[in-house]
Scaffold this active site. Structure first.
Site, PDB file in Angstrom:
ATOM      1  N   ASP A  45       0.864  -1.175   0.256  1.00  0.00           N
ATOM      2  CA  ASP A  45      -0.040   0.253  -0.037  1.00  0.00           C
ATOM      3  C   ASP A  45       0.947   1.173  -0.070  1.00  0.00           C
ATOM      4  O   ASP A  45       1.599   1.342   0.619  1.00  0.00           O
ATOM      5  CB  ASP A  45      -0.917   0.056   1.273  1.00  0.00           C
ATOM      6  CG  ASP A  45      -1.777   1.302   1.369  1.00  0.00           C
ATOM      7  OD1 ASP A  45      -2.988   1.089   0.745  1.00  0.00           O
ATOM      8  OD2 ASP A  45      -1.331   2.137   1.583  1.00  0.00           O
ATOM      9  N   TYR A  50       2.839  10.066  -0.303  1.00  0.00           N
ATOM     10  CA  TYR A  50       3.853   9.386   0.433  1.00  0.00           C
ATOM     11  C   TYR A  50       5.268   9.556  -0.376  1.00  0.00           C
ATOM     12  O   TYR A  50       6.359   9.446   0.238  1.00  0.00           O
ATOM     13  CB  TYR A  50       3.955   7.919   0.551  1.00  0.00           C
ATOM     14  CG  TYR A  50       2.443   7.226   1.261  1.00  0.00           C
ATOM     15  CD1 TYR A  50       1.894   8.176   2.099  1.00  0.00           C
ATOM     16  CD2 TYR A  50       2.467   5.968   1.262  1.00  0.00           C
ATOM     17  CE1 TYR A  50       0.748   7.757   2.802  1.00  0.00           C
ATOM     18  CE2 TYR A  50       1.356   5.495   2.016  1.00  0.00           C
ATOM     19  CZ  TYR A  50       0.550   6.335   2.729  1.00  0.00           C
ATOM     20  OH  TYR A  50      -0.617   5.984   3.502  1.00  0.00           O
ATOM     21  N   LYS A  75      -3.013   5.922  -3.903  1.00  0.00           N
ATOM     22  CA  LYS A  75      -4.076   6.836  -3.401  1.00  0.00           C
ATOM     23  C   LYS A  75      -3.872   8.080  -4.265  1.00  0.00           C
ATOM     24  O   LYS A  75      -2.818   8.597  -4.308  1.00  0.00           O
ATOM     25  CB  LYS A  75      -4.001   7.156  -2.178  1.00  0.00           C
ATOM     26  CG  LYS A  75      -4.050   5.834  -1.169  1.00  0.00           C
ATOM     27  CD  LYS A  75      -4.013   6.280   0.397  1.00  0.00           C
ATOM     28  CE  LYS A  75      -3.699   4.737   1.223  1.00  0.00           C
ATOM     29  NZ  LYS A  75      -2.227   4.537   1.253  1.00  0.00           N
ATOM     30  N   HIS A 108      -7.510   9.933  -1.368  1.00  0.00           N
ATOM     31  CA  HIS A 108      -6.953   9.717  -0.204  1.00  0.00           C
ATOM     32  C   HIS A 108      -7.537  10.200   0.964  1.00  0.00           C
ATOM     33  O   HIS A 108      -7.724  10.072   2.239  1.00  0.00           O
ATOM     34  CB  HIS A 108      -5.441  10.403  -0.252  1.00  0.00           C
ATOM     35  CG  HIS A 108      -4.581   9.719   0.723  1.00  0.00           C
ATOM     36  ND1 HIS A 108      -3.314   9.904   0.476  1.00  0.00           N
ATOM     37  CD2 HIS A 108      -4.622   9.228   2.043  1.00  0.00           C
ATOM     38  CE1 HIS A 108      -2.688   9.313   1.544  1.00  0.00           C
ATOM     39  NE2 HIS A 108      -3.318   8.954   2.388  1.00  0.00           N
TER      40      HIS A 108
END
Length: 287
Positions: A45, A50, A75, A108
């Site tokens: 994931d 990120y 996401k 997200h």
């Protein structure tokens, strides 16, 4: 190695246990993916926010397991709320990951992080973002689509006009903070709930009451917390770059009794997530 799966509403299989990669940089993420796959993980994931999709992609290519055997989630950034921006970002994610398709793509957050849980709910904008997700699904760029951090009315907003129903809602759900009503609502609508920070970002590890129950089963607090979410019907994606923790997190071959599940559901809510309390999902505010 715990390797059970759930079936999403469209028939796609998703491993119940995944590896979270939040707060890992590209190099750490690549290494974590390789380590996790060697242990037996098949579900990874990541997220645009990120900033490590490139590293995750690198790990996928060098892990020695065929792409089709892996389940990869990313996401759409919380700030992207137009059809064009979301469509462009999906192509960018595919390029960074170096993949032909993404197994699961989720929005997200219903609001940009600086406005998380504030007055402006972005209902209209989320419908537009969802349309871009549906189109990516229809063209095969993604195999499943879903949401993250969406409250019940946020989900209802999508359900009211969507052509393709969301398949997941990824939310904060752990011992001492389990939104049972939201989970029940999602499950009633065939939306699989995924739990991020299922070990409360470490904040639950020293909880005396939880530790007593973990000791009873001869397991770690982390293992108990993961098993708890799984018995609620959730996917768990604990984040770690430590191979020992990955192994520990994957040993879930025990069953928590109904009585102990009730106790765990009613553990006093955590108020403090330590150094990460400033993140909006833990109750903090970004300026």
């Amino acid at each position: 190695m715990f390797n059970e799966t759930y079936k999403l509403s469209n028939g796609v299989e998703i491993p119940k246990l995944g590896l979270g990669t939040w707060l890992l940089d590209d190099a750490q993420a690549a290494q974590a993916v390789v380590e996790a796959v060697s242990i037996g993980y098949r579900h990874m994931d990541t997220a645009q926010a990120y900033m490590n999709e490139t590293g995750v992609g690198e790990g996928i290519r060098s892990c020695g397991v065929a792409r089709e055997e892996l389940f990869i989630t990313t996401k759409v950034a919380a700030e992207l709320k137009t059809y064009e921006a979301v469509t462009k970002s999906i192509d960018e994610s595919l390029a960074k990951l170096g993949l032909d398709y993404i197994d699961l793509l989720i929005i997200h957050s219903p609001q940009p992080w600086t406005e998380f849980r504030e007055e402006n709910r972005y209902f209209k904008e989320n419908k537009e973002a969802w349309k871009a997700m549906e189109d990516a699904y229809k063209t095969g760029k993604v195999k499943a689509i879903g949401l993250s951090n969406f409250l019940q009315d946020d989900v209802e907003n999508i359900l009211a006009s969507c052509e393709i129903k969301p398949m997941v809602n990824q939310i904060l759900a752990h011992v001492s903070n389990t939104p049972l009503e939201l989970i029940k609502f999602c499950q009633k609508n065939d939306i699989l709930v995924e739990a991020y920070s299922p070990i409360a970002h470490g904040a639950v590890l020293d909880h005396a009451e939880v530790k007593v129950i973990a000791d009873k089963y001869g397991v770690s607090v982390a293992q108990l917390c993961l098993r708890y979410d799984i018995q609620l019907g959730l996917v768990v994606i604990p984040k770690t770059a430590n191979p020992d923790h990955m192994r520990n997190n994957a040993e879930l071959d025990f069953v928590i009794s109904d009585a102990d599940m009730e106790t765990l559901k009613n553990v006093e809510q955590i108020q403090n997530y330590g150094e990460h309390s400033f993140f909006p999902v833990f109750g903090g505010k970004l300026k």
